[in-house]
Enzyme design. Sequence first.
Site, PDB file in Angstrom:
ATOM      1  N   TYR A  33       9.179  -7.385  -4.045  1.00  0.00           N
ATOM      2  CA  TYR A  33       9.792  -6.606  -2.967  1.00  0.00           C
ATOM      3  C   TYR A  33      10.560  -5.403  -3.530  1.00  0.00           C
ATOM      4  CZ  TYR A  33      12.770  -5.571   1.083  1.00  0.00           C
ATOM      5  OH  TYR A  33      13.419  -4.952   2.119  1.00  0.00           O
ATOM      6  N   ALA A  34      11.431  -5.650  -4.500  1.00  0.00           N
ATOM      7  CA  ALA A  34      12.253  -4.569  -5.056  1.00  0.00           C
ATOM      8  C   ALA A  34      11.419  -3.618  -5.902  1.00  0.00           C
ATOM      9  CB  ALA A  34      13.403  -5.147  -5.886  1.00  0.00           C
TER      10      ALA A  34
END
Length: 246
Positions: free
Chosen positions: A154-155
């Site tokens: 996600y990051a």
Amino acid sequence: MNETTNKTAIVTGASRGIGAAVAKRLASDGFNVIVNYAGSQDAATEVVNTIETAGGHAFAVQADVSDSAAVKRMFDRAESEYGGVDVLVNNAGIMKLAPIAECDDSVFDDQVAVNFRGTFNTLREAGKRLRDGGRIVNFSTTVVGLKFETYGVYAGIKAAVETMTGIMAKEMRGRNITVNAVAPGPTGTALFLDGKSDELVEKLSKAAPLERLATPEDIAGVVSFLVGPDGGWVNGQTVRANGGMV
């Protein structure tokens, strides 16, 4: 006359959470708003009704941002209804957490499709079709700085979005279009709260010096500034809207 009257904003993922708050705020600022949604038609309709009841102008458009043809149709609809598009807010996103060593292909592929390809698809369309003087706001995450475990995919995608933001700001030279990103910290939305224990939510809510979770309206205020008349000299930046967490 309000400076934003007769300007149009597309807000992706606007049926709930931060996206819904952004849509309502931009409508109150005077923008015509396209409330984009993927599957939550009833929720999107409720956002439109709230905006129109308050005297604003909006309509809902279903489009999976990972589908480039659907994104083109969304821009077509906005242009046919309102004459053009001035603002794109890339809020649509999903979050599936897993340690990198245990992340299966579907968890990876789903987030790449929506969070990375979806952002790319709308940026590409906006780069061709946004009216001069327009504004683009992408969404990142404060976890790019915090680097929490299980947020690797996600990051990592959001870090790529931040990089695309800075590059596209330069590519819009000569058109007076700004491109920025907002990176919220923990915010009181279903996306953040789902699957977290009360203890973890409490811990994260105290992590910032301001000692609370953000509200969706806190983040909408930052977007409002960036797309409004006072935000025009901010360009190619990522604004970490997290109460001082990092």
